[in-house]
Design a protein around this motif. Structure first.
Motif, short mmCIF file in Angstrom:
data_model
loop_
_atom_site.label_atom_id
_atom_site.label_comp_id
_atom_site.label_asym_id
_atom_site.label_seq_id
_atom_site.Cartn_x
_atom_site.Cartn_y
_atom_site.Cartn_z
N ASP A 1 0.94 -1.33 -0.06
CA ASP A 1 0.10 0.11 -0.08
C ASP A 1 0.86 1.17 -0.13
O ASP A 1 1.55 1.69 1.01
CB ASP A 1 -0.95 -0.13 1.26
CG ASP A 1 -1.78 1.05 1.40
OD1 ASP A 1 -1.45 2.43 0.97
OD2 ASP A 1 -3.04 0.95 1.75
N ASP B 1 0.55 4.58 -0.18
CA ASP B 1 0.18 5.57 0.81
C ASP B 1 0.23 5.41 2.17
O ASP B 1 0.85 6.14 2.80
CB ASP B 1 -1.57 5.96 0.62
CG ASP B 1 -1.80 6.61 -0.82
OD1 ASP B 1 -0.88 7.42 -1.38
OD2 ASP B 1 -2.89 6.60 -1.01
N ARG B 2 0.10 4.07 2.59
CA ARG B 2 0.51 3.71 4.17
C ARG B 2 2.01 3.57 4.22
O ARG B 2 2.57 4.19 5.40
CB ARG B 2 -0.24 2.25 4.24
CG ARG B 2 0.21 1.68 5.51
CD ARG B 2 -0.24 0.16 5.70
NE ARG B 2 0.56 -0.67 4.89
CZ ARG B 2 0.38 -2.06 4.82
NH1 ARG B 2 -0.45 -2.52 5.57
NH2 ARG B 2 1.27 -2.72 4.07
N ASP C 1 3.08 7.33 4.54
CA ASP C 1 2.60 7.88 5.86
C ASP C 1 3.64 7.40 6.82
O ASP C 1 4.07 8.07 7.65
CB ASP C 1 1.23 7.39 6.09
CG ASP C 1 0.14 7.94 5.32
OD1 ASP C 1 0.39 9.10 4.73
OD2 ASP C 1 -0.93 7.55 5.37
N ARG D 1 6.36 11.97 -6.89
CA ARG D 1 5.31 11.09 -6.99
C ARG D 1 5.39 10.66 -8.43
O ARG D 1 5.41 11.78 -9.49
CB ARG D 1 4.07 11.45 -6.37
CG ARG D 1 4.03 11.24 -4.95
CD ARG D 1 2.55 11.43 -4.66
NE ARG D 1 2.24 11.23 -3.19
CZ ARG D 1 2.15 10.01 -2.53
NH1 ARG D 1 1.76 8.92 -3.25
NH2 ARG D 1 1.89 10.03 -1.15
N LYS E 1 3.19 4.13 -9.85
CA LYS E 1 2.70 3.80 -8.53
C LYS E 1 3.89 3.93 -7.40
O LYS E 1 4.03 3.01 -6.62
CB LYS E 1 2.04 2.55 -8.12
CG LYS E 1 0.60 2.53 -9.07
CD LYS E 1 -0.10 1.18 -9.09
CE LYS E 1 -1.39 1.24 -9.95
NZ LYS E 1 -1.66 -0.33 -10.03
#
Length: 175
Positions: free
Chosen positions: A17, A19-20, A23, A36, A41
């Protein structure tokens, strides 16, 4: 003729993941997203005191990817160096606070704490003794229990990571 690199410039990890993972590394390491790449991705992150374009690349492969197998062939861990023993103690506290702490050890010339990211990628945060204090550890790398409190008492205030680049936000915050 041998290849003659100056240093390891960056590491790239596959993550389930994206985004996880972003973070986690921005919260725990204070990294900033340098770039990005939506089509790939991918996210490229920079450490706060780095003069590098990016220190870590993350490529999201989705939750269906097979999990990393501990002890299998491939990357074991990344090691991030801090400048002072106090920063190592603070790193341990941060890892404990976010549930990512998995251990610590003394390797003689280096003192280390270990953690894992949400995908199980292991990393080391380490502090290195001054070069003049390596002694017999010049050619040894023991794995022994770390007495971080004793190390704090002995090495408090000693900086060993060399010149660090301060990011604009930190400099402005000190002004």
């Amino acid at each position: 003729m041998a290849i003659d690199p100056v240093r390891l410039n960056h590491a790239v990890l596959f993550v389930a993941d994206l985004d996880r993972a972003v973070d986690f590394y921005t919260e725990v390491f204070g990294m900033a997203v340098a770039a990005r790449e939506a089509g790939a991705k991918a996210a490229f992150l920079r450490l706060p005191r780095s003069g590098n374009h990016h220190d870590l690349g993350l490529f999201g492969v989705g939750p269906g990817a097979p999990p990393r197998r501990r002890g299998g062939i491939g990357l074991y861990h990344l090691a991030w160096q801090v400048d002072t023993i106090e920063e190592l103690a603070a790193a341990r506290d941060q890892l404990v606070a976010v549930g990512a702490y998995i251990g610590e050890s003394s390797h003689g010339a280096t003192k280390s704490v270990y953690g894992v990211d949400p995908d199980g990628n292991e990393f080391e945060i380490m502090w290195m003794l001054p070069r003049t204090d390596w002694g017999s550890w010049e050619h040894e790398a023991p794995v022994e229990a770390l007495d971080l409190e004793a190390e704090l008492g002995r090495w408090s205030g000693v900086r060993t990571a060399g010149a660090l680049v301060q990011d604009t936000a930190r400099r402005e915050g000190q002004a």
